[in-house]
Design a protein around this motif. Structure first.
Motif, mmCIF file in Angstrom:
data_model
loop_
_atom_site.group_PDB
_atom_site.id
_atom_site.type_symbol
_atom_site.label_atom_id
_atom_site.label_comp_id
_atom_site.label_asym_id
_atom_site.label_seq_id
_atom_site.Cartn_x
_atom_site.Cartn_y
_atom_site.Cartn_z
ATOM 1 N N GLU A 35 0.796 -1.189 -0.019
ATOM 2 C CA GLU A 35 -0.180 -0.088 0.058
ATOM 3 C C GLU A 35 0.770 1.199 -0.205
ATOM 4 O O GLU A 35 1.667 1.426 0.973
ATOM 5 N N ILE A 36 0.842 1.856 -0.857
ATOM 6 C CA ILE A 36 1.525 2.834 -1.241
ATOM 7 C C ILE A 36 0.892 4.349 -1.430
ATOM 8 O O ILE A 36 -0.196 4.394 -2.224
ATOM 9 N N GLU A 37 1.251 5.572 -0.724
ATOM 10 C CA GLU A 37 0.517 6.739 -0.621
ATOM 11 C C GLU A 37 1.360 7.802 -1.041
ATOM 12 O O GLU A 37 2.435 7.846 -0.199
ATOM 13 N N GLY A 38 1.252 8.626 -2.026
ATOM 14 C CA GLY A 38 2.142 9.604 -2.353
ATOM 15 C C GLY A 38 1.712 10.676 -3.315
ATOM 16 O O GLY A 38 0.664 10.519 -3.799
ATOM 17 N N VAL A 39 2.483 11.442 -3.853
ATOM 18 C CA VAL A 39 2.181 12.145 -4.871
ATOM 19 C C VAL A 39 2.567 11.684 -6.386
ATOM 20 O O VAL A 39 4.022 11.157 -6.672
ATOM 21 N N LEU A 40 1.839 11.385 -7.163
ATOM 22 C CA LEU A 40 2.019 10.839 -8.662
ATOM 23 C C LEU A 40 2.856 11.941 -9.359
ATOM 24 O O LEU A 40 2.259 13.132 -9.737
#
Length: 155
Positions: free
Chosen positions: A113-118
């Motif tokens: 699970e990865i969350e960040g800015v594309l």
């Protein structure tokens, strides 16, 4: 179930084109003892309840003519919301520079699970800047390893 979603897409697309709206997603799911046919629509400035109602009425008429769904179901037409799913190529390109949440089929750098800015999407790889505590980390995620992707709301 995929035949129902495919048929729904075929039926709703001309309605949406006529109203200058975009199809985001269609799902046919069972929740408890009830079936739901959900159609998510959008446009650049967002959709309102009146547009959802018109699409629902027109789509319902088309589905009733063909009667392809055996079980009882609820038809829901709505906006995808703030956490819009990213499915089409266009969705990923439009999300560049925005916060995204990605779930992968297998771990990448130890994370599923990865969350960040594309930062970038070239059609094959998502480049995401993830902040872990105070460090920024660049991650390259192959598109074929993405199980689910959506915009992420940050507070």
């Amino acid at each position: 179930m995929s035949k129902i979603t495919e048929l729904t897409e075929e039926l709703v697309n001309p309605i949406l084109e006529d109203m200058n709206l975009e199809l985001v997603d269609v799902e046919f799911v069972k929740e408890g003892s009830n079936w739901f046919l959900r159609v998510f629509i959008d446009k650049e400035s967002g959709v309102d309840i009146e547009e959802c109602g018109i699409v629902s009425e027109r789509l319902s008429e088309k589905i009733d003519e063909l009667d392809p769904i055996q079980q009882n179901y609820f038809l829901e037409v709505s906006s995808p919301g703030a956490e819009r799913p990213l499915k089409k190529e266009k969705d990923f390109h439009n999300a560049i520079g925005k916060q995204v949440y990605v779930k992968t089929y297998e771990p990448i750098d130890g994370m599923k699970e990865i969350e960040g800015v594309l930062d970038n999407y070239d059609g094959e790889t998502l480049n995401i800047t993830v902040t872990i505590k105070t460090r920024k980390k660049e991650m390259a995620i192959p598109k074929e390893k993405v199980a689910k992707a959506r915009l992420a709301v940050t507070f």
